[in-house]
Design an enzyme around this catalytic site. Structure first.
Site, PDB file in Angstrom:
ATOM      1  N   ASP A   6     -22.310   3.334  -5.799  1.00 63.84           N
ATOM      2  CA  ASP A   6     -21.178   3.020  -6.669  1.00 63.84           C
ATOM      3  C   ASP A   6     -21.303   3.871  -7.936  1.00 63.84           C
ATOM      4  O   ASP A   6     -22.386   4.367  -8.265  1.00 63.84           O
ATOM      5  CB  ASP A   6     -21.170   1.531  -7.023  1.00 63.84           C
ATOM      6  N   SER A  60     -23.407   6.872  -7.030  1.00 64.45           N
ATOM      7  CA  SER A  60     -22.561   7.633  -6.106  1.00 64.45           C
ATOM      8  C   SER A  60     -22.231   8.999  -6.694  1.00 64.45           C
ATOM      9  O   SER A  60     -21.660   9.103  -7.778  1.00 64.45           O
ATOM     10  CB  SER A  60     -21.263   6.859  -5.825  1.00 64.45           C
ATOM     11  N   ALA A 117      -6.132  -0.114  10.447  1.00 64.31           N
ATOM     12  CA  ALA A 117      -5.483  -0.375   9.158  1.00 64.31           C
ATOM     13  C   ALA A 117      -5.264  -1.858   8.874  1.00 64.31           C
ATOM     14  O   ALA A 117      -4.924  -2.218   7.746  1.00 64.31           O
ATOM     15  CB  ALA A 117      -4.147   0.373   9.090  1.00 64.31           C
ATOM     16  N   GLU A 120      -1.420  -6.348  -3.203  1.00 66.87           N
ATOM     17  CA  GLU A 120      -2.631  -5.597  -3.558  1.00 66.87           C
ATOM     18  C   GLU A 120      -2.693  -5.158  -5.016  1.00 66.87           C
ATOM     19  O   GLU A 120      -3.751  -4.725  -5.486  1.00 66.87           O
ATOM     20  CB  GLU A 120      -2.818  -4.389  -2.633  1.00 66.87           C
ATOM     21  N   MET A 139      -7.658  -4.568   9.830  1.00 66.96           N
ATOM     22  CA  MET A 139      -8.859  -5.168  10.419  1.00 66.96           C
ATOM     23  C   MET A 139      -8.805  -6.695  10.471  1.00 66.96           C
ATOM     24  O   MET A 139      -9.112  -7.301  11.499  1.00 66.96           O
ATOM     25  CB  MET A 139     -10.111  -4.705   9.671  1.00 66.96           C
ATOM     26  N   ASP A 164      -5.991   1.713   4.438  1.00 68.78           N
ATOM     27  CA  ASP A 164      -4.685   1.286   3.922  1.00 68.78           C
ATOM     28  C   ASP A 164      -4.252   2.103   2.717  1.00 68.78           C
ATOM     29  O   ASP A 164      -3.057   2.225   2.439  1.00 68.78           O
ATOM     30  CB  ASP A 164      -4.728  -0.195   3.514  1.00 68.78           C
ATOM     31  N   VAL A 206     -14.164   2.065  -0.821  1.00 67.60           N
ATOM     32  CA  VAL A 206     -13.759   2.469  -2.174  1.00 67.60           C
ATOM     33  C   VAL A 206     -12.309   2.072  -2.412  1.00 67.60           C
ATOM     34  O   VAL A 206     -11.452   2.244  -1.544  1.00 67.60           O
ATOM     35  CB  VAL A 206     -13.917   3.987  -2.348  1.00 67.60           C
ATOM     36  N   LEU A 207     -12.016   1.542  -3.596  1.00 65.32           N
ATOM     37  CA  LEU A 207     -10.644   1.147  -3.928  1.00 65.32           C
ATOM     38  C   LEU A 207     -10.290   1.554  -5.346  1.00 65.32           C
ATOM     39  O   LEU A 207     -11.037   1.288  -6.289  1.00 65.32           O
ATOM     40  CB  LEU A 207     -10.478  -0.366  -3.798  1.00 65.32           C
ATOM     41  N   HIS A 231       0.842  -1.209   0.000  1.00 65.53           N
ATOM     42  CA  HIS A 231       0.000   0.000   0.000  1.00 65.53           C
ATOM     43  C   HIS A 231       0.875   1.256   0.000  1.00 65.53           C
ATOM     44  O   HIS A 231       0.710   2.169   0.810  1.00 65.53           O
ATOM     45  CB  HIS A 231      -0.960   0.007   1.200  1.00 65.53           C
TER      46      HIS A 231
END
Length: 371
Positions: free
Chosen positions: A198, A220, A299, A118, A301, A270, A239-240, A96
């Protein structure tokens, strides 16, 4: 290849990057595995279980880094580990980078090869090494949100599912990806009134088809978000943008529009978080309050449920680790584009566009190192 598995030392991080079953699979293929003493205890795996699988137990984190050609971890290295990382060493873990500039500069300085879980990405755009932890975090976000809605936790004092004659809590989920979908399933199962926002109409159509009747979908945008925050009890940030900083969808001024005791859970912490007021917290001290709004921004979970999380994560990472160990990172990344997209920093150069843009760093094409 010589593989090292250090004990995670981030606050309350109890996961481990490799199970005894994973050790067995790597040893079968002729590799050497060294595990730091007690690395698996938090996830329920003893040193003896690793020994029985064929791993060598090393006494210290220093010895583990020193021995290994490839380091397998769960969380990004923290400051105490920076000096242990060797030039050309392959680090396979969550990084990250875009959310923390000091880590980025430390890895550039180390000269190591940083392959981030990731940003490993399939041709269809899915992130196979992020999905299992997103599933855990999505489900946990509702579990934690429900707890902090309780009055002793400074929440509104509302039961997520309500009871006959009393309306359930309203849950707003920003993002309809894996985290948002899992959060919606959990919240809906508990009987809450759920809405998912979204930007993708195809995704909203899909969610509208598969979700139960107490889950609604909405496009969204800032207007809709500002309207919904006024009467929603639990807000989940899900959101990513792969490898990049998360957009700030809830701004500081919006907090004054929320009811006292509203709970916000930022699963995107993150990647910098999708609330303007987000700052990373730990399981030891998970929340803070601004304008009477509770912020839960842990950060890591999934680190709170390490047995489940470790098994879910290693199920996904092991096939890639086997490729990297068997072929070396260059050949493995040449032959597997999913792995190639995981490369973020190589020998002091940033090779992932979103990381270079986050901190205005020079970008080098990854193929420079693979040709």
């Amino acid at each position: 290849m010589i593989i090292g598995v250090p004990k995670e030392i981030k606050n309350n991080e109890n996961r481990v990057a490799l199970t005894p079953a994973g050790v067995t699979e790597l040893l079968k293929r002729g590799h050497e595995v060294h595990v730091q003493a007690t690395a698996g205890e938090g996830s329920g795996f003893t040193d003896d279980s690793y020994k029985e699988a064929g791993a060598n137990i090393l006494p210290t984190i220093e010895a583990t880094y020193q021995k290994a050609e490839m380091i397998m971890k769960v969380k990004e290295p923290i400051e105490a580990e920076y000096s242990l990382i060797k030039k050309d060493q392959l680090l396979f873990t969550y990084f990250h980078f875009a959310s923390y500039e000091p880590l980025t500069h430390a890895m550039i300085k180390s000269g190591a090869v940083c392959l981030a879980y990731e940003t490993v990405e399939k041709a269809n755009g899915t992130l196979p090494l992020l999905i299992p932890m997103s599933e855990v975090a999505g489900r946990m976000s509702i579990q934690q949100g429900a707890k902090f809605l309780e009055k002793p936790m400074k929440g509104r004092g509302i039961l997520l599912g309500g009871v006959p004659g009393v309306r359930p809590a309203k849950v707003m989920i920003l993002g309809g990806g894996v985290v948002g979908t899992e959060a919606a399933k959990m919240a809906a199962g508990l009987g809450a009134d759920v809405i998912i926002l979204d930007l993708s109409l195809p995704r909203l159509r899909y969610l509208d088809d598969v979700m139960p009747a107490n889950v609604k979908t909405l496009m969204s945008n800032e207007y809709n978000i500002r309207e919904l925050i006024k009467d929603h009890d639990l807000i989940i940030g899900a959101v990513l943008i792969p490898g990049a900083k998360a957009p700030k969808l809830i701004t500081k001024d919006m907090l004054k529009e929320m009811r006292p005791g509203t709970v916000m859970v930022d699963v995107a912490v993150d990647q910098g978080g999708c609330f303007e007021t987000t700052k990373p917290t730990t399981h030891q001290d998970p929340v803070f309050i601004i304008d009477d709004v509770i912020h839960y921004c842990v950060a890591n979970m999934p680190g709170a449920v390490p047995y489940t999380s470790t098994l879910a994560l290693t199920n996904a990472t092991l096939p890639y680790a086997i490729q990297l160990a068997g072929k070396g990172w260059k050949t493995a990344c040449k032959e597997n584009n999913e792995l190639k997209l995981g490369l973020n920093v190589i020998n002091g150069k940033v090779v992932y566009q979103a990381v270079s843009e986050a901190f205005n760093l020079d970008y080098t094409d990854v193929n420079t190192f693979l040709n």
